[in-house]
Write a protein that holds these residues in place. Sequence first.
Motif, short mmCIF file in Angstrom:
data_model
loop_
_atom_site.label_atom_id
_atom_site.label_comp_id
_atom_site.label_asym_id
_atom_site.label_seq_id
_atom_site.Cartn_x
_atom_site.Cartn_y
_atom_site.Cartn_z
N HIS A 53 41.30 42.93 42.46
CA HIS A 53 41.79 43.83 41.42
C HIS A 53 42.14 43.13 40.13
O HIS A 53 42.57 43.78 39.17
CB HIS A 53 43.03 44.58 41.92
CG HIS A 53 42.81 45.34 43.19
ND1 HIS A 53 42.05 46.48 43.23
CD2 HIS A 53 43.21 45.10 44.46
CE1 HIS A 53 42.01 46.93 44.49
NE2 HIS A 53 42.71 46.11 45.25
N ILE A 54 42.03 41.79 40.10
CA ILE A 54 42.42 41.08 38.88
C ILE A 54 41.48 39.91 38.60
O ILE A 54 40.76 39.43 39.49
CB ILE A 54 43.87 40.52 38.94
CG1 ILE A 54 43.95 39.31 39.88
CG2 ILE A 54 44.87 41.58 39.36
CD1 ILE A 54 45.15 38.45 39.56
N ARG A 55 41.55 39.47 37.35
CA ARG A 55 40.82 38.26 36.95
C ARG A 55 41.71 37.57 35.93
O ARG A 55 42.22 38.20 34.99
CB ARG A 55 39.48 38.65 36.31
CG ARG A 55 38.57 37.47 35.99
CD ARG A 55 37.22 37.93 35.46
NE ARG A 55 37.33 38.54 34.13
CZ ARG A 55 37.37 39.83 33.89
NH1 ARG A 55 37.30 40.70 34.86
NH2 ARG A 55 37.49 40.30 32.65
N ILE A 56 41.94 36.28 36.14
CA ILE A 56 42.79 35.51 35.23
C ILE A 56 41.90 34.51 34.51
O ILE A 56 41.14 33.77 35.16
CB ILE A 56 43.93 34.80 35.98
CG1 ILE A 56 44.78 35.84 36.74
CG2 ILE A 56 44.79 33.99 35.03
CD1 ILE A 56 45.91 35.25 37.57
N GLU A 57 41.97 34.50 33.20
CA GLU A 57 41.10 33.64 32.40
C GLU A 57 41.90 32.76 31.45
O GLU A 57 42.98 33.18 30.98
CB GLU A 57 40.16 34.49 31.53
CG GLU A 57 39.15 35.29 32.32
CD GLU A 57 38.20 36.09 31.44
OE1 GLU A 57 37.26 36.67 31.97
OE2 GLU A 57 38.42 36.15 30.20
N ARG A 58 41.36 31.60 31.15
CA ARG A 58 41.82 30.84 29.99
C ARG A 58 40.80 31.05 28.89
O ARG A 58 39.59 30.92 29.12
CB ARG A 58 41.90 29.35 30.30
CG ARG A 58 42.32 28.56 29.03
CD ARG A 58 42.50 27.09 29.28
NE ARG A 58 41.23 26.37 29.30
CZ ARG A 58 41.13 25.05 29.16
NH1 ARG A 58 42.22 24.31 29.01
NH2 ARG A 58 39.96 24.46 29.20
N ILE A 59 41.29 31.37 27.71
CA ILE A 59 40.41 31.55 26.55
C ILE A 59 40.84 30.56 25.49
O ILE A 59 42.04 30.43 25.18
CB ILE A 59 40.51 32.99 26.01
CG1 ILE A 59 40.16 34.00 27.12
CG2 ILE A 59 39.60 33.18 24.80
CD1 ILE A 59 40.49 35.45 26.77
#
Lengths: 109, 109
Positions: free
Chosen positions: B25-31
């Motif tokens: 249900h989630i996605r964690i990203e570094r941008i």
Amino acid sequence: MPNLLSSLPAKLPDELTETLVEAKHIRIERIVSQGHASSYGFWYDQSENEFVLLVQGAARLRFEDSVVEMMPGDWLNIPAHQRHRVEWAAPDEKTVWLAVFYEGTKRTD
Amino acid sequence: MPNLLSSLPAKLPDELTETLVEAKHIRIERIVSQGHASSYGFWYDQSENEFVLLVQGAARLRFEDSVVEMMPGDWLNIPAHQRHRVEWAAPDEKTVWLAVFYEGTKRTD
């Protein structure tokens, strides 16, 4: 504009936890501690996964088979039921964490 | 120990996005961006909610009815389909974001 590093209480007798976002499958919290460690013999054993980012300060976490030192920018993904405890947090400054608790992919509850 | 502020590329011709965690249900990203703005006329219109924390640097986001300046520690919760664009990011340093994309509570898809 809310800021993770503002509104830090001057005195912090206990660890401070605030929920920033709560939705069906996740909860995002700010955690502020200063010199707080988990109680003797206490281990977190959580039903949710936890992504945790140390934003400010310093801390040391213990897992059953390892110890990790965390500095600003360090992050960890702690699977549900991976036992861990906070062994140490910097006594002379506030340590600020961003924690994202989320359901796992394999749970059926 | 992975760190959000390390492994920053020396040159950054385009915005850099890396997925740190992906679950049901989630996605964690570094941008990571440096002087990158959204293209002229482009608006993000996302099907997921986005919690975004500016960890380092500075940026300005535009919403349809407001403009917000973001500094380190600032965070926003952007509901799905709230149109927004990056109007400006600091040209002389790398801006690092942590973004948590998550499903909403009212979506049926």
